[in-house]
Design a protein around this motif. Sequence first.
Motif, mmCIF file in Angstrom:
data_model
loop_
_atom_site.group_PDB
_atom_site.id
_atom_site.type_symbol
_atom_site.label_atom_id
_atom_site.label_comp_id
_atom_site.label_asym_id
_atom_site.label_seq_id
_atom_site.Cartn_x
_atom_site.Cartn_y
_atom_site.Cartn_z
ATOM 1 N N GLY A 86 0.780 -1.231 0.000
ATOM 2 C CA GLY A 86 0.000 0.000 0.000
ATOM 3 C C GLY A 86 0.812 1.282 0.000
ATOM 4 N N PRO A 88 2.591 3.018 -2.884
ATOM 5 C CA PRO A 88 2.948 2.995 -4.304
ATOM 6 C C PRO A 88 4.182 3.815 -4.643
ATOM 7 C CG PRO A 88 0.936 4.267 -3.932
ATOM 8 C CD PRO A 88 1.234 3.562 -2.659
ATOM 9 N N ASN A 110 -0.809 -1.507 -4.620
ATOM 10 C CA ASN A 110 -2.236 -1.189 -4.517
ATOM 11 C C ASN A 110 -3.026 -2.458 -4.182
ATOM 12 O OD1 ASN A 110 -2.225 1.736 -5.496
ATOM 13 N ND2 ASN A 110 -1.189 0.690 -7.188
ATOM 14 N N GLY A 112 -5.919 -2.799 -2.827
ATOM 15 C CA GLY A 112 -7.357 -2.685 -3.044
ATOM 16 C C GLY A 112 -8.170 -3.096 -1.840
ATOM 17 N N TRP A 115 -7.196 -5.654 1.144
ATOM 18 C CA TRP A 115 -6.020 -5.337 1.957
ATOM 19 C C TRP A 115 -5.830 -6.275 3.154
ATOM 20 C CZ3 TRP A 115 -6.049 -3.536 7.082
ATOM 21 C CH2 TRP A 115 -4.811 -3.156 7.579
#
Length: 260
Positions: A86, A88, A110, A112, A115
Motif C-alpha cells: 500500500g 505505491p 495497490n 485494493g 487489503w
Amino acid sequence: MAGRMVVGSAALAELVRPASAPDPAGGHRVLPVRRELTGLLPHRGLRRGSTIAVGVGQPRRSGGTSLILALLAEASRAGSWCAVVGVPTFGAGAAAEAGIALDRLALVPNPGPEWPTVVAALIDGVDVVVTAVPATVSASVANRLAARARQRGSVLVPYGRWDGADVTLQVVRGVWEGLGAGRGRLRRREVTVSARGRGAAARPKEIKVWLPGDELTRVIPRPAGAGVGVAARPARTAPLRVVAPADGSRRGAFTVVGPA
C-alpha cells in the motif's frame, strides 16, 4: 532491474520461505536494525511477533519512508524477507541504496479492498511486513492482524496510526542542512525520532539521527564532537511498473523485486 509478477496472495505466500521456519542465522527471535536505532526498541531490534508502528507525522512527508528503509535494511541484509503493502511511491532504487536485498523484497503497491487478506497472507510467509494503514481499518481487523503476526513470528510494521502497537516510532522534528544565505542545495537533515509504546517500551525515548531525505536512504550518525558530517550523495529512486494480469485487472497482482 527485472522483477517477477505473482498473481494472488496464496501464490505470493508460497513463493517465499515461511516466517515461522528457522532462518539462516539460526532462528533468532530478534531481527537486527541499524545501530543508531537500537536504543529506540526494547529488544534492540525487531522482535518476531511484535507490531512496530511508524507514524506518518505532520506534514505527511516527514521522514517516515526513510525511517522504514532504515528499519528494514539490516534484517534484509541478514537474510530476512520483507514486504511493503500500500505504498505505491516506495522506490526500488532507494531500497537497494539502503541495503535492502531486492531479491527478498515483495511490493504490493495497490492491494485494493482485499487489503486485510493480502497482509494476512504476507504475514504467513514473510519476516517483516510493512503496510500503509487504510483510513477505514477497524480495531477488530487490526487486532486480528497483530495476533496473526504474534502467532506466525512475523514483524508487522503499520505505516500510519495503529492503536495497540508494541512500539510506535515517529519523526517529530527535523532540520535541513545544505542551504546557505538564501542559496544552496538541501542535502540531508538531522531528525529527532521518538519512540513510545507499552510494556518494556512504556517509557518514551528520543534520539537524533541524520536522514538524507524522505526518499533517500542512509541513516547517518552525527560524528562525535562535530557539528556537520560528510553529506550523503542523493540517490534517485526507481519506481516499479505494476504489470496487470491477463484480464486487465490489477487486483491480486504483486511485484516481487529481484532477478527474473
